[in-house]
Scaffold this active site. Sequence first.
Site, PDB file in Angstrom:
ATOM      1  N   GLU A 199      32.862  44.589  35.822  1.00 33.52           N
ATOM      2  CA  GLU A 199      32.933  43.915  36.976  1.00 33.52           C
ATOM      3  C   GLU A 199      31.338  42.973  37.860  1.00 33.52           C
ATOM      4  OE1 GLU A 199      35.676  42.766  37.304  1.00 33.52           O
ATOM      5  OE2 GLU A 199      36.764  44.697  37.325  1.00 33.52           O
ATOM      6  N   TYR A 258      44.248  45.060  38.651  1.00 34.18           N
ATOM      7  CA  TYR A 258      44.346  45.142  38.767  1.00 34.18           C
ATOM      8  C   TYR A 258      44.964  44.078  37.385  1.00 34.18           C
ATOM      9  CZ  TYR A 258      41.398  42.206  41.257  1.00 34.18           C
ATOM     10  OH  TYR A 258      40.143  41.846  41.350  1.00 34.18           O
ATOM     11  N   GLY A 259      43.575  43.892  36.729  1.00 34.68           N
ATOM     12  CA  GLY A 259      44.053  42.333  36.034  1.00 34.68           C
ATOM     13  C   GLY A 259      43.201  42.896  34.350  1.00 34.68           C
ATOM     14  N   THR A 260      42.451  42.862  33.795  1.00 33.54           N
ATOM     15  CA  THR A 260      42.489  43.054  32.124  1.00 33.54           C
ATOM     16  C   THR A 260      42.368  44.902  32.017  1.00 33.54           C
ATOM     17  OG1 THR A 260      39.279  42.692  32.380  1.00 33.54           O
ATOM     18  CG2 THR A 260      41.130  40.767  32.424  1.00 33.54           C
ATOM     19  N   LEU A 261      41.508  44.912  33.852  1.00 32.91           N
ATOM     20  CA  LEU A 261      41.761  47.057  33.078  1.00 32.91           C
ATOM     21  C   LEU A 261      43.391  47.598  33.068  1.00 32.91           C
ATOM     22  CD1 LEU A 261      38.396  47.770  35.221  1.00 32.91           C
ATOM     23  CD2 LEU A 261      39.070  47.740  32.926  1.00 32.91           C
TER      24      LEU A 261
END
Length: 120
Positions: free
Chosen positions: A73, A6-9
């Site tokens: 993470e 949901y983010g920087t990936l």
Amino acid sequence: MRVFVYGTLRHGESNHSLLRQATLLGLHTLPDGYCLYDLGPYPAAVQAAGGAQLVGEVYEIDRTILRDLDELEEYPEVYDRATVTTPYGDAFVYLYQQTVVGLPLIVGGDWCGRIVRQAV
């Protein structure tokens, strides 16, 4: 195995290269029950009663990619893994384990289209 990111990936984001050997299965939005916070260079999702949807992508990954994601993470110290249901099957999602008090909230749960509401 699968992962919901949901983010920087996500595609086009700063850490997406970690998924270069993964297979994108599709876009997905998790139902209400999450809050997404802005930590500056990356977001933090937490489960929350009354929370909003969480927007992301689902990838098929192998154990090597999972190991790399765990390292990014800081699993299990900073983020923990939970399992969520997606149209592509169950997937891991990384949820933030630190305090979110005072952090800016990303309204609508979409890191890539973020609208930030400052903490009060």
